[in-house]
Scaffold this motif. Structure first.
Motif, PDB file in Angstrom:
ATOM      1  N   ARG A  27       0.851  -1.195   0.000  1.00  0.00           N
ATOM      2  CA  ARG A  27       0.000   0.000   0.000  1.00  0.00           C
ATOM      3  C   ARG A  27       0.884   1.242   0.000  1.00  0.00           C
ATOM      4  NH1 ARG A  27      -5.254  -0.785   1.764  1.00  0.00           N
ATOM      5  NH2 ARG A  27      -5.576   1.238   0.765  1.00  0.00           N
ATOM      6  N   LYS A  28       0.322   2.355  -0.459  1.00  0.00           N
ATOM      7  CA  LYS A  28       1.010   3.631  -0.453  1.00  0.00           C
ATOM      8  C   LYS A  28       0.119   4.665   0.209  1.00  0.00           C
ATOM      9  CE  LYS A  28       3.533   2.745  -4.776  1.00  0.00           C
ATOM     10  NZ  LYS A  28       3.796   3.227  -6.165  1.00  0.00           N
ATOM     11  N   VAL A  29       0.748   5.628   0.873  1.00  0.00           N
ATOM     12  CA  VAL A  29      -0.015   6.694   1.497  1.00  0.00           C
ATOM     13  C   VAL A  29       0.498   8.039   1.008  1.00  0.00           C
ATOM     14  CG1 VAL A  29      -0.522   5.350   3.578  1.00  0.00           C
ATOM     15  CG2 VAL A  29       1.493   6.831   3.522  1.00  0.00           C
ATOM     16  N   VAL A  30      -0.381   9.019   1.042  1.00  0.00           N
ATOM     17  CA  VAL A  30      -0.027  10.398   0.725  1.00  0.00           C
ATOM     18  C   VAL A  30      -0.188  11.211   2.001  1.00  0.00           C
ATOM     19  CG1 VAL A  30      -0.596  12.449  -0.618  1.00  0.00           C
ATOM     20  CG2 VAL A  30      -0.750  10.189  -1.669  1.00  0.00           C
ATOM     21  N   ILE A  31       0.858  11.949   2.349  1.00  0.00           N
ATOM     22  CA  ILE A  31       0.831  12.765   3.561  1.00  0.00           C
ATOM     23  C   ILE A  31       0.955  14.230   3.153  1.00  0.00           C
ATOM     24  CG2 ILE A  31       1.973  13.283   5.752  1.00  0.00           C
ATOM     25  CD1 ILE A  31       3.040  10.421   5.751  1.00  0.00           C
ATOM     26  N   HIS A  32       0.026  15.043   3.610  1.00  0.00           N
ATOM     27  CA  HIS A  32       0.112  16.487   3.420  1.00  0.00           C
ATOM     28  C   HIS A  32       0.272  17.107   4.804  1.00  0.00           C
ATOM     29  CE1 HIS A  32      -0.526  20.429   1.617  1.00  0.00           C
ATOM     30  NE2 HIS A  32      -1.284  20.716   2.679  1.00  0.00           N
ATOM     31  N   ALA A  33       1.408  17.772   5.011  1.00  0.00           N
ATOM     32  CA  ALA A  33       1.712  18.287   6.347  1.00  0.00           C
ATOM     33  C   ALA A  33       2.025  19.769   6.282  1.00  0.00           C
ATOM     34  CB  ALA A  33       2.900  17.525   6.937  1.00  0.00           C
ATOM     35  N   GLU A  34       1.523  20.485   7.264  1.00  0.00           N
ATOM     36  CA  GLU A  34       1.857  21.893   7.453  1.00  0.00           C
ATOM     37  C   GLU A  34       1.729  22.195   8.938  1.00  0.00           C
ATOM     38  OE1 GLU A  34      -0.885  24.314   5.339  1.00  0.00           O
ATOM     39  OE2 GLU A  34      -2.605  23.058   5.827  1.00  0.00           O
ATOM     40  N   ARG A  35       2.069  23.416   9.306  1.00  0.00           N
ATOM     41  CA  ARG A  35       2.041  23.758  10.728  1.00  0.00           C
ATOM     42  C   ARG A  35       0.665  23.555  11.339  1.00  0.00           C
ATOM     43  NH1 ARG A  35       6.231  24.002  14.274  1.00  0.00           N
ATOM     44  NH2 ARG A  35       8.055  24.947  13.300  1.00  0.00           N
ATOM     45  N   GLY A  36      -0.359  23.786  10.549  1.00  0.00           N
ATOM     46  CA  GLY A  36      -1.707  23.705  11.098  1.00  0.00           C
ATOM     47  C   GLY A  36      -2.229  22.296  11.259  1.00  0.00           C
ATOM     48  N   GLY A  37      -1.639  21.323  10.592  1.00  0.00           N
ATOM     49  CA  GLY A  37      -2.138  19.966  10.711  1.00  0.00           C
ATOM     50  C   GLY A  37      -1.553  19.049   9.665  1.00  0.00           C
ATOM     51  N   ILE A  38      -1.948  17.778   9.739  1.00  0.00           N
ATOM     52  CA  ILE A  38      -1.455  16.746   8.835  1.00  0.00           C
ATOM     53  C   ILE A  38      -2.647  15.948   8.333  1.00  0.00           C
ATOM     54  CG2 ILE A  38      -0.046  14.657   8.637  1.00  0.00           C
ATOM     55  CD1 ILE A  38       1.738  15.742  10.837  1.00  0.00           C
ATOM     56  N   THR A  39      -2.688  15.694   7.022  1.00  0.00           N
ATOM     57  CA  THR A  39      -3.704  14.797   6.471  1.00  0.00           C
ATOM     58  C   THR A  39      -3.000  13.618   5.829  1.00  0.00           C
ATOM     59  OG1 THR A  39      -3.744  15.960   4.354  1.00  0.00           O
ATOM     60  CG2 THR A  39      -5.304  16.691   6.046  1.00  0.00           C
ATOM     61  N   VAL A  40      -3.610  12.446   5.992  1.00  0.00           N
ATOM     62  CA  VAL A  40      -3.024  11.208   5.474  1.00  0.00           C
ATOM     63  C   VAL A  40      -4.117  10.443   4.744  1.00  0.00           C
ATOM     64  CG1 VAL A  40      -1.801   9.086   6.049  1.00  0.00           C
ATOM     65  CG2 VAL A  40      -1.459  11.126   7.450  1.00  0.00           C
ATOM     66  N   ASP A  41      -3.775   9.890   3.574  1.00  0.00           N
ATOM     67  CA  ASP A  41      -4.759   9.093   2.846  1.00  0.00           C
ATOM     68  C   ASP A  41      -4.018   8.053   2.020  1.00  0.00           C
ATOM     69  OD1 ASP A  41      -7.116   8.141   1.941  1.00  0.00           O
ATOM     70  OD2 ASP A  41      -7.651   9.907   0.738  1.00  0.00           O
ATOM     71  N   PHE A  42      -4.701   6.931   1.759  1.00  0.00           N
ATOM     72  CA  PHE A  42      -4.127   5.914   0.892  1.00  0.00           C
ATOM     73  C   PHE A  42      -4.235   6.367  -0.557  1.00  0.00           C
ATOM     74  CE2 PHE A  42      -5.116   3.131   4.539  1.00  0.00           C
ATOM     75  CZ  PHE A  42      -3.877   2.520   4.684  1.00  0.00           C
TER      76      PHE A  42
END
Length: 555
Positions: A537-552
């Motif tokens: 599986r692979k995940v995509v992580i979007h991170a910034e000071r305000g928060g982090i989102t993670v999705d496959f």
């Protein structure tokens, strides 16, 4: 009171009242003393037995020796009563029987001159009082029987104590009818030499490193400092000796306990003989790696040896945490060699960058072995005598070595050039010519008197070809030294944290702040996130000071 005209030595009766304090009173000491007396009496065997009577425990020691001819000599402190040969060869002090002081003891012995046996009971309190003790008719027909009322602490481990006493004793000893194992004190010696009235056994590992009881005095093993000789570190040979006393009348034990050998001319001669035996054992091998001073000493003792086997270990750059960071030593192959002295970790790691550059590429870099200095083959080798560095930055030149620090306001970063300067000389000749060599290197870590990255200065050249990973390893090897305080993290945790910091700093210097930030995030992801991602599986992580989102990611 008028003064006497003369004075002389004497033993006060007060000494008798302190007899119970002459010995420790433990079972091992008492057994050893009684067995020694039996041996001197010409016994051929000793029987040790236990019995119980009216809730009390008794230890019986029986021998088939000549017996005690004069019972009055039994309790005469300082009078041994042994014949001339025993007195000459062993110097008995007439104190061994007092190892039983403070115990209730029954003694039976046969008197050859009287043609009959006698017996006496010595109550525990009688040892210190000097009270007359009545003799009775004994019942044994030969030898001596000693029966001791045992205290409770004697019963703990008594079987193992008897076994230990019997192990190197010259006579067979039984315990409750069971013959105890015996072995030659010099068993497994590689070389045995007779000298000074002793048998000297040579071993290629010290069999007595734990307790130091290297001399066997007719079954009594005592501590004594004797020669031990280690060969240079690429050899595993470490020579030691044991000594079995045969007939050495000038070797005396410290009274009353007789657990140490008295320093004397005779003991010094015995040590010389032991050292000579070690060198003869060394000479029986195909070659050796003795230090030059030991080789000279062998010659002084009359043992001619060839020079030590030539060859040195391949140089391994020192690390700040040397017990974990260095590879195992290997012998350098044949060819031109250049000796590298012991260096500080930052200087050693920088020198390692110059290994594959002229003129160092023409040599095998090998580790210095100062104990070998003096041998002709070692003294003929060149050695790096001095190492220093020149750092060129913004038109200025700065020097650094193990005694010269860089300015406190200087900052880590890119330099125009970094040059290591080497002064090479011939190791064994003070007047030998020196040659100076300059080699450019792509990076330098300067401890600058400290042990962490905050105090250190780190330099690299823009076009030197060094990569962040290599510079990070260099920073780690030059600076990381674990702290073993009880409240600190484990070595592995400390090491990994420093490794991350070193990689971050190396990336910052070579590629800039943004690249260093990305590298730090990447390393943290490897440490904490990758193991959470399911297989395939692979995940995509979007991170910034305000928060982090993670999705496959969709396939």
């Amino acid at each position: 009171m008028p003064l006497p005209a003369t004075i002389q030595t004497a033993v006060s009766q007060d000494a008798i009242r302190r007899a119970s304090r002459l010995f420790s009173g433990d079972s091992r000491d008492c057994l050893l003393e009684m067995c020694q007396n039996a041996r001197r009496a010409g016994a051929t065997r000793i029987a040790i037995d236990l019995s119980q009577q009216d809730g009390r425990s008794f230890l019986h020691i029986r021998d088939d020796g000549c017996g005690i001819d004069d019972p009055a000599a039994l309790l005469l402190l300082g009078h041994s009563g042994w014949d001339h040969d025993i007195a000459r060869s062993e110097d008995p002090a007439g104190m061994g029987m007092f190892s039983l002081a403070g115990r209730t003891v029954d003694i039976q012995s046969f008197s050859p001159s009287a043609g009959t046996a006698w017996k006496v009971r010595i109550p525990a309190q009688a040892w210190d009082s000097g009270t007359p003790l009545a003799l009775e008719q004994g019942t044994i027909g030969w030898g001596t029987l000693i029966s001791i009322e045992m205290p409770d602490d004697w019963q703990l481990g008594l079987n193992s104590i008897v076994a230990d006493v019997a192990l190197h004793f010259p006579l067979p000893i039984t315990m409750n009818g069971v013959l105890q194992p015996r072995e030659d004190f010099l068993r497994e010696a590689l070389f045995v030499k007779e000298a000074c009235g002793c048998r000297i056994g040579v071993y290629n590992l010290d069999p007595d490193w734990q307790h130091g009881r290297r001399i066997n005095f007719h079954g009594l093993r005592v501590k004594c400092t004797l020669p031990t000789i280690g060969e240079v570190k690429d050899s595993f040979d470490h020579w030691a000796v044991r000594i079995d006393i045969v007939d050495a009348p000038d070797i005396h034990l410290l009274l009353p306990a007789r657990k140490e050998v008295i320093e004397s001319t005779a003991l010094r001669a015995l040590r010389d003989a032991a050292e000579r035996a070690i060198y003869k054992a060394t000479g029986s091998k195909a070659d050796h790696r003795l230090a030059f001073a030991n080789w000279q000493r062998a010659g002084d003792l009359g043992v001619a040896l060839p020079e030590a086997r030539s060859g040195l270990s391949t140089w391994r750059p020192e690390t700040a945490d040397d017990c974990h960071g260095r590879a195992s030593a290997t012998m350098a192959p044949e060819g031109a060699m250049l000796i590298v002295p012991t260096l500080e970790s930052d200087i050693a790691q920088a020198l390692a960058l110059a290994q594959d550059r002229t003129p160092l590429r023409d040599f095998q870099l090998v580790e210095a072995e100062s104990p070998l200095q003096g041998y002709a083959w070692y003294d003929a080798l060149p050695i790096i005598e001095q190492i220093s560095f020149r750092i060129h930055r913004d038109g200025a030149e700065y020097r650094y070595d193990d005694e010269t620090y860089l300015p406190a306001d200087m900052a880590s970063g890119i330099s125009d050039r970094i040059v290591v300067e080497l002064i090479v000389a011939q190791v064994g000749h003070e007047g030998a010519s020196r040659s100076v060599h300059a080699v450019e290197i792509p990076a330098l870590v300067c401890r600058n008197g400290g042990w962490d990255m905050e105090e250190a200065l780190i330099f690299a050249t823009q076009d030197g070809g060094i990569k962040p990973a290599r510079l990070g390893r260099m920073i780690y090897a030059s600076l990381f030294c674990s702290v073993d305080d009880s409240d600190c993290d484990s070595w592995e945790t400390q090491s990994r944290a420093f490794e991350r910091d070193a990689q971050h700093e190396a990336t910052r210097i070579l590629l800039g702040d943004d690249a260093a930030i990305l590298e730090a995030i990447n390393m943290s992801a490897w440490d904490h996130l990758v193991w959470l991602i399911p297989q395939d599986r692979k995940v995509v992580i979007h991170a910034e000071r305000g928060g982090i989102t993670v999705d496959f990611m969709s396939n």
